[in-house]
Write a protein that holds these residues in place. Structure first.
Motif, PDB file in Angstrom:
ATOM      1  N   ALA A   1       0.831  -1.209   0.000  1.00 32.12           N
ATOM      2  CA  ALA A   1       0.000   0.000   0.000  1.00 32.12           C
ATOM      3  C   ALA A   1       0.861   1.252   0.000  1.00 32.12           C
ATOM      4  O   ALA A   1       0.560   2.235  -0.697  1.00 32.12           O
ATOM      5  CB  ALA A   1      -0.935  -0.008   1.205  1.00 32.12           C
TER       6      ALA A   1
ATOM      7  N   ALA B   1       1.362   4.226  -3.366  1.00 30.50           N
ATOM      8  CA  ALA B   1       1.294   5.684  -3.273  1.00 30.50           C
ATOM      9  C   ALA B   1       2.615   6.322  -3.683  1.00 30.50           C
ATOM     10  O   ALA B   1       2.631   7.367  -4.359  1.00 30.50           O
ATOM     11  CB  ALA B   1       0.916   6.097  -1.857  1.00 30.50           C
TER      12      ALA B   1
ATOM     13  N   THR C   1      -2.849   4.574  -8.235  1.00 31.40           N
ATOM     14  CA  THR C   1      -4.003   5.126  -7.542  1.00 31.40           C
ATOM     15  C   THR C   1      -4.185   4.504  -6.168  1.00 31.40           C
ATOM     16  O   THR C   1      -4.459   5.186  -5.183  1.00 31.40           O
ATOM     17  CB  THR C   1      -5.284   4.909  -8.374  1.00 31.40           C
ATOM     18  OG1 THR C   1      -5.080   5.457  -9.694  1.00 31.40           O
ATOM     19  CG2 THR C   1      -6.486   5.568  -7.716  1.00 31.40           C
ATOM     20  N   ASP C   2      -4.045   3.187  -6.082  1.00 28.60           N
ATOM     21  CA  ASP C   2      -4.210   2.466  -4.827  1.00 28.60           C
ATOM     22  C   ASP C   2      -3.523   1.109  -4.963  1.00 28.60           C
ATOM     23  O   ASP C   2      -2.933   0.795  -6.007  1.00 28.60           O
ATOM     24  CB  ASP C   2      -5.695   2.311  -4.465  1.00 28.60           C
ATOM     25  CG  ASP C   2      -6.530   1.740  -5.609  1.00 28.60           C
ATOM     26  OD1 ASP C   2      -5.952   1.038  -6.477  1.00 28.60           O
ATOM     27  OD2 ASP C   2      -7.740   1.993  -5.642  1.00 28.60           O
ATOM     28  N   GLN C   3      -3.630   0.284  -3.918  1.00 26.77           N
ATOM     29  CA  GLN C   3      -2.947  -1.011  -3.961  1.00 26.77           C
ATOM     30  C   GLN C   3      -3.487  -1.933  -5.053  1.00 26.77           C
ATOM     31  O   GLN C   3      -2.695  -2.604  -5.729  1.00 26.77           O
ATOM     32  CB  GLN C   3      -3.019  -1.696  -2.595  1.00 26.77           C
ATOM     33  CG  GLN C   3      -2.177  -2.975  -2.544  1.00 26.77           C
ATOM     34  CD  GLN C   3      -2.124  -3.584  -1.160  1.00 26.77           C
ATOM     35  OE1 GLN C   3      -2.329  -2.900  -0.165  1.00 26.77           O
ATOM     36  NE2 GLN C   3      -1.837  -4.877  -1.095  1.00 26.77           N
TER      37      GLN C   3
ATOM     38  N   HIS D   1      -4.540  -1.106  -7.915  1.00 26.54           N
ATOM     39  CA  HIS D   1      -3.950  -0.598  -9.158  1.00 26.54           C
ATOM     40  C   HIS D   1      -2.514  -1.099  -9.304  1.00 26.54           C
ATOM     41  O   HIS D   1      -2.089  -1.545 -10.381  1.00 26.54           O
ATOM     42  CB  HIS D   1      -3.999   0.933  -9.137  1.00 26.54           C
ATOM     43  CG  HIS D   1      -3.692   1.573 -10.447  1.00 26.54           C
ATOM     44  ND1 HIS D   1      -3.232   2.868 -10.556  1.00 26.54           N
ATOM     45  CD2 HIS D   1      -3.759   1.108 -11.719  1.00 26.54           C
ATOM     46  CE1 HIS D   1      -3.040   3.165 -11.824  1.00 26.54           C
ATOM     47  NE2 HIS D   1      -3.348   2.115 -12.557  1.00 26.54           N
TER      48      HIS D   1
END
Length: 310
Positions: A256, A260, A265-267, A269
């Motif tokens: 995670a 970033a 965008t997020d994990q 992704h």
């Protein structure tokens, strides 16, 4: 002698939803083998999108057929084939037959290959390989043997056989790689665009903004960038983000946090793109390189176990 086909079928194929397809993979590093990553896998539905590596790829196919898409065309590699891909060469990979392909791959650093070339050949400049795929059953068997030795914790044997493989391939298929010096206006703009994307990894400009900054048009920049690096800027950026993610995961960062840090965008992704390009999810990749991974994992030699995808 390792057949390269992985541990016997049955238990422990992983929890990524790929068990029905029979896919499995282990992407790892032995602490006693710096400059080398190892991947042993069977893929059926998985396809690798266009990407490149900062080091060399030496793969030995032991089952099925792998189709490798390269700038000069598609190569089909079957049992006993050795695939050689030089650093920064964009390529794709997918199954060439319904049953997929099984292979063992060595990802060697450019420094390691250069050192072996300097010691064992008369090649000048940057050493590399002039062939992409050859049928060489003996060398393919040696590549599988590096995996076997590493998995048994025998770094001495793995390192010795690795050096024999590289020297053997350099003597048979070695050459000096061309230098990439931007000369045209388009190539210079592409190089500058690459530098900007590296600097703004997490918050890249749009194509229009990038083109305006370089005083060119978006389509002209697209053409120049693809000519220079074999893929459009957005594909190249995704590949770069995954490379940076690998380094962060290797240092112990959590997925995670890594997502970033590199601009995903997020994990989920990160998971999606990382798994496509590397062949295993980021969590599995991190576990094989963390302090608990050790120099070798003899439990993967359990004849009832498989390398895991998760």
């Amino acid at each position: 002698m390792d057949s390269g086909g992985g541990p016997a079928a049955g238990r422990g194929s992983g929890g990524t939803g790929r068990r029905a397809s029979g896919e499995w993979a282990r992407h790892w590093r032995h602490a006693g083998l710096p400059g080398l990553d190892l991947l042993r896998a069977r893929y059926v539905r998985h396809t690798f999108p266009r990407h490149s590596h900062d080091g060399f790829v030496l793969g030995a196919v032991s089952g099925g057929i792998e189709e490798v898409g390269l700038p000069e065309g598609t190569v089909r590699a079957g049992h006993g084939s050795v695939v050689m891909i030089n650093p920064e060469v964009p390529h794709t990979a997918r199954a060439g037959v319904d049953e997929g392909w099984t292979y063992s791959t060595l990802y060697t650093s450019a420094e390691l290959v250069a050192g072996i070339a300097a010691e064992t050949t008369t090649l000048r400049g940057t050493p590399g390989f002039t062939q992409t795929s050859v049928t060489d059953v003996h060398t393919a068997r040696l590549i599988h043997e590096v995996h076997r030795a590493a998995e048994e914790g025998n770094a001495l044997a793995a390192d010795s056989v690795l050096r024999i493989i590289v020297a053997r391939l350099l003597h048979a298929h070695g050459g000096s790689l061309p230098t990439r010096t931007p000369r045209t206006a388009g190539a210079l703009r592409a190089a500058r665009a690459r530098d900007i994307l590296q600097e703004r990894l997490a918050e890249p400009p749009t194509l229009e903004e990038l083109a305006a900054q370089l005083e060119t048009s978006p389509f002209a920049l697209l053409r120049a960038f693809k000519d220079a690096y074999g893929m459009p800027p957005h594909t190249w950026l995704t590949d770069l983000r995954v490379r940076r993610a690998r380094r962060l995961l290797e240092s112990g960062s959590m997925p995670a946090e890594v997502a970033a840090a590199v601009g995903f965008t997020d994990q989920p992704h990160l998971n999606r793109h990382f798994t496509k390009i590397v062949g295993v999810p980021p969590g599995a990749y991190r576990r094989e390189r963390g302090p608990a991974a050790g120099a070798g994992r003899k439990n993967v030699q359990d004849p009832g176990a498989r390398p895991r995808l998760a």
